[in-house]
Scaffold this motif. Sequence first.
Motif, short mmCIF file in Angstrom:
data_model
loop_
_atom_site.label_atom_id
_atom_site.label_comp_id
_atom_site.label_asym_id
_atom_site.label_seq_id
_atom_site.Cartn_x
_atom_site.Cartn_y
_atom_site.Cartn_z
N THR A 160 1.13 -1.20 -0.03
CA THR A 160 0.15 -0.15 -0.35
C THR A 160 0.34 1.17 0.27
N ASP A 161 2.44 1.01 -0.27
CA ASP A 161 3.32 1.64 0.41
C ASP A 161 2.93 2.48 -1.48
N PRO A 162 3.04 4.14 -0.91
CA PRO A 162 3.62 5.03 -2.90
C PRO A 162 4.24 4.60 -3.71
N ALA A 163 4.19 4.31 -4.65
CA ALA A 163 5.24 3.70 -5.61
C ALA A 163 6.55 4.62 -5.51
N ARG A 164 6.82 5.38 -4.88
CA ARG A 164 8.55 6.04 -4.95
C ARG A 164 8.80 4.55 -3.75
N LEU A 165 8.87 4.20 -3.09
CA LEU A 165 8.99 3.78 -1.79
C LEU A 165 9.15 2.33 -1.95
N LEU A 166 9.36 1.99 -2.94
CA LEU A 166 8.85 0.34 -3.08
C LEU A 166 10.65 1.00 -3.96
N ASP A 167 10.61 -0.65 -4.13
CA ASP A 167 12.09 -1.66 -4.84
C ASP A 167 11.43 -2.69 -6.42
N LEU A 168 12.69 -2.26 -6.46
CA LEU A 168 12.52 -3.28 -8.12
C LEU A 168 13.49 -4.93 -6.67
N ALA A 169 13.13 -5.40 -6.77
CA ALA A 169 13.57 -6.47 -6.06
C ALA A 169 14.63 -7.93 -6.97
N HIS A 170 15.51 -8.41 -6.42
CA HIS A 170 16.25 -9.31 -7.73
C HIS A 170 17.16 -10.71 -6.47
N SER A 171 16.93 -11.79 -6.93
CA SER A 171 17.42 -12.72 -6.93
C SER A 171 19.12 -12.00 -7.04
N ALA A 172 20.10 -13.25 -6.18
CA ALA A 172 20.78 -13.53 -5.86
C ALA A 172 21.91 -13.86 -6.95
N SER A 173 21.52 -14.04 -8.12
CA SER A 173 21.87 -14.23 -9.19
C SER A 173 21.57 -12.82 -9.99
N GLY A 174 21.12 -11.96 -9.75
CA GLY A 174 20.23 -10.66 -10.47
C GLY A 174 19.10 -11.44 -11.86
#
Length: 90
Positions: free
Chosen positions: A38-52
């Motif tokens: 429910t956070d504003p989009a500016r507070l969201l990260d693009l998650a990635h796995s350890a392999s990228g």
Amino acid sequence: MKLDRRTRYGAAHKAVRRRLVDMYRPGQPCALCGEQMTDPARLLDLAHSASGTWLGLAHRKCNRGDAARIGNRTRVGKAVDPAPAPRTRW
């Protein structure tokens, strides 16, 4: 292949994040914990796995906490010396 910070967070990363943010609607699940975001989009990260591999948008605390845990495990594994041999008091 280990990606360095410039490769991992470069133009491609920014483009993918921007595209996902444009499609973001509050209530979507976090890519890491599955809870609603429910956070504003500016507070969201693009998650990635350890392999990228990019996993999707995630709560900032989930993504950065996950990264910290992985980094701490890696550092501990490299920094800790084997236990010294016990000393005998004469």
